[in-house]
Design a protein around this motif. Sequence first.
Motif, short mmCIF file in Angstrom:
data_model
loop_
_atom_site.label_atom_id
_atom_site.label_comp_id
_atom_site.label_asym_id
_atom_site.label_seq_id
_atom_site.Cartn_x
_atom_site.Cartn_y
_atom_site.Cartn_z
N PRO A 154 -39.19 22.40 17.95
CA PRO A 154 -39.69 21.44 18.94
C PRO A 154 -39.95 22.07 20.30
O PRO A 154 -40.79 21.57 21.06
CB PRO A 154 -38.57 20.39 19.01
N ALA A 155 -39.27 23.18 20.62
CA ALA A 155 -39.53 23.86 21.89
C ALA A 155 -40.96 24.39 21.94
O ALA A 155 -41.65 24.30 22.97
CB ALA A 155 -38.54 25.00 22.09
N MET A 156 -41.42 24.94 20.83
CA MET A 156 -42.80 25.42 20.78
C MET A 156 -43.79 24.25 20.84
O MET A 156 -44.84 24.36 21.46
CB MET A 156 -43.02 26.25 19.51
N VAL A 157 -43.43 23.12 20.23
CA VAL A 157 -44.31 21.96 20.26
C VAL A 157 -44.52 21.47 21.69
O VAL A 157 -45.66 21.25 22.12
CB VAL A 157 -43.75 20.82 19.37
N VAL A 158 -43.42 21.29 22.44
CA VAL A 158 -43.57 20.78 23.81
C VAL A 158 -44.27 21.81 24.69
O VAL A 158 -44.99 21.44 25.63
CB VAL A 158 -42.20 20.38 24.41
N ALA A 159 -44.08 23.10 24.40
CA ALA A 159 -44.79 24.12 25.17
C ALA A 159 -46.28 24.06 24.89
O ALA A 159 -47.12 24.16 25.81
CB ALA A 159 -44.24 25.51 24.83
N TRP A 160 -46.66 23.89 23.61
CA TRP A 160 -48.06 23.82 23.24
C TRP A 160 -48.70 22.51 23.71
O TRP A 160 -49.93 22.44 23.83
CB TRP A 160 -48.21 23.96 21.73
N GLN A 161 -47.89 21.48 23.96
CA GLN A 161 -48.42 20.24 24.53
C GLN A 161 -48.60 20.34 26.04
O GLN A 161 -49.19 19.44 26.65
CB GLN A 161 -47.49 19.07 24.21
N GLY A 162 -48.09 21.40 26.65
CA GLY A 162 -48.23 21.59 28.09
C GLY A 162 -47.39 20.63 28.92
O GLY A 162 -47.78 20.27 30.03
N ARG A 163 -46.25 20.21 28.41
CA ARG A 163 -45.40 19.27 29.13
C ARG A 163 -44.69 19.96 30.29
O ARG A 163 -44.46 21.17 30.29
CB ARG A 163 -44.36 18.65 28.19
N ALA A 164 -44.34 19.16 31.29
CA ALA A 164 -43.62 19.67 32.46
C ALA A 164 -42.22 20.13 32.05
O ALA A 164 -41.69 19.72 31.01
CB ALA A 164 -43.51 18.59 33.54
#
Length: 254
Positions: A154-164
Amino acid sequence: MLVPLAPPLLAAAALAAFAAGFVKGFAGFGFAVVFTPLLSLISDDPRHVVFAALVLGTLMSLGVIAELRHAITRDRALPVLLGTALGTPAGIALLGLVARPALKFVIAGLAVGVTILRLARVRVRLGGGGGPLAVGALLGGLLNGCTSMGGPVPAMVVAWQGRAVADSRAILVMFNLLSYVLAIAVALAGGIARPHWLLSGLWLAPAAALGTFAGIRAVRRIPPSVFGHVITAVVGLAGLAGLASALRLYLSIG
C-alpha cells in the motif's frame, strides 16, 4: 522469551526494535520490514518472529495513529478496511503451511525487493480513488498475514497516487493497525500462534516505542527526500541479514 537471555542478543534485539520503531514513526509503515528480517537472524522460529512483529507493530501503530487521527476519513478507511479484511486471513492460512526455511527466504526477499524498487525509483501513475487502495490493502494484508511485511505494497500505491505526506502516513498506519489486529486474532483462533506468544516479545516494546517517538519527531525536522535514503539503507541491510539467517537455517537442515 523470543531470544535467549545472552546480553549481546538482548542488545541486538533491542536495537532492531528501536530502528524498526524509528522507521515506523517516520513513514507510518516499515516496522516489520526492518524488525522481522533482523530478528529472524537471531531466532530459529520465523513464525514466532512474525507474530512478535504483529504484536509490537500493533502497539507502535496505536502511537502513530493518535497523531494522525484527524487525517483519517471514510473515503480512505473503507477501501483499506475491505482489502485488509479479505487479504489478511488468507495470509495467515499461508503462514501455517509454509516451511521455516522458505518463510525466512520470503521475508528476506521482500525486504531486498522493497530496497530494489526504492533504488530503481519505479514510477506508476494511479487514480486517486479507493479502488487502488483496496487492491493494495488486499495484497498487503496477504503479505502481512504470512510475513508481517505487507506495508510496502500500500505504500507504493499511495506514492503512485501522488498523495500528500500526511494523507499517505494516515492511510498506511491505518492499514497496518487493521491488518495486525486481524492477523493476531485469526492466528490465535486458528491455532497457528500460541497465546503465550502475545507476551514473549513485549520486553522489546520500550525500545520500539522510543524509536517510534524519535521517528515522529524526525519527520518534522528532516526532509523526507533525505531520510528516504536512510530508510532504503536500513531496509536493505535488514534484508541482507534475513538472507544470511535463511541460508544458515537451510544449511543446518541440509
